[in-house]
Design a protein around this motif. Structure first.
Motif, short mmCIF file in Angstrom:
data_model
loop_
_atom_site.label_atom_id
_atom_site.label_comp_id
_atom_site.label_asym_id
_atom_site.label_seq_id
_atom_site.Cartn_x
_atom_site.Cartn_y
_atom_site.Cartn_z
N ILE A 62 6.02 4.76 56.37
CA ILE A 62 7.64 4.60 56.35
C ILE A 62 7.97 2.99 56.71
N ILE A 72 17.24 -1.05 54.83
CA ILE A 72 16.66 0.11 54.38
C ILE A 72 15.55 0.46 55.14
N GLY A 74 13.18 3.95 55.77
CA GLY A 74 12.83 4.79 54.85
C GLY A 74 13.42 5.13 53.68
N GLU A 75 14.09 6.27 53.45
CA GLU A 75 14.66 6.44 52.09
C GLU A 75 16.28 6.06 51.98
N LYS A 77 19.47 3.73 52.39
CA LYS A 77 19.73 2.24 52.24
C LYS A 77 21.33 1.90 52.67
#
Length: 157
Positions: A62, A72, A74-75, A77
């Motif tokens: 990560i 940003i 991890g997943e 944004k």
């Protein structure tokens, strides 16, 4: 996309002890396969270690980055413009925000093996997320990168 004045990137790698545990998982598989002979024993050692190491590596891959005008994590944004004040959490305060102070609506990128964190308020009225909890080994640098990106956006706009 404009680059931030103070770019930041951190990878939340797994601790060294997890690699030892990966090897011990391989040894466990080898012992399970011991009655079947030497070749299965070696296959269990290599295969078990490899699978455990891949799991440890993927969990520790990560990243937290401040790129352009976005955070940003991890997943997720998130535009820096949608973020409010940041608070550096020491080990004790970070533990409190991971447990009894936590809000179930919060975005939490946490790793229990990292004692410090940064809590950032979300100011976007359309977003139900009250704050971001980000485990980080360098909360001061992450906070400075967010502030410099916010200042650069104000100066440009």
């Amino acid at each position: 996309m404009q680059l931030s004045a103070s770019p930041y990137e951190e990878r939340l790698t797994a601790p060294r002890s997890w690699w030892l545990i990966s090897f011990l998982v391989g040894v466990s598989f080898a012992l399970i396969l011991l009655p079947f002979g030497t070749l299965p024993l070696l296959g269990g050692l290599v295969g078990g270690t490899a699978v455990a190491a891949v799991a440890a590596s993927s969990y520790g891959s990560i990243r937290i980055r401040v790129v352009g005008d976005a955070l940003i994590a991890g997943e997720a944004k998130i535009p820096v413009a949608a973020l409010g004040e940041a608070e550096i959490l020491d080990a004790e305060e970070a533990r409190a925000w991971r447990t009894y102070k936590a809000d179930t609506r919060a975005f939490m990128l946490l790793r229990s093996y990292i004692p410090t964190a940064l809590r950032v308020q979300v100011t976007d009225p359309e977003d139900p997320t009250p704050y971001l909890y980000l485990s980080t080994r360098e909360p001061e640098q992450l906070m400075a990168a967010l502030e410099s990106t916010r200042a650069a956006a104000r100066d440009a706009g």
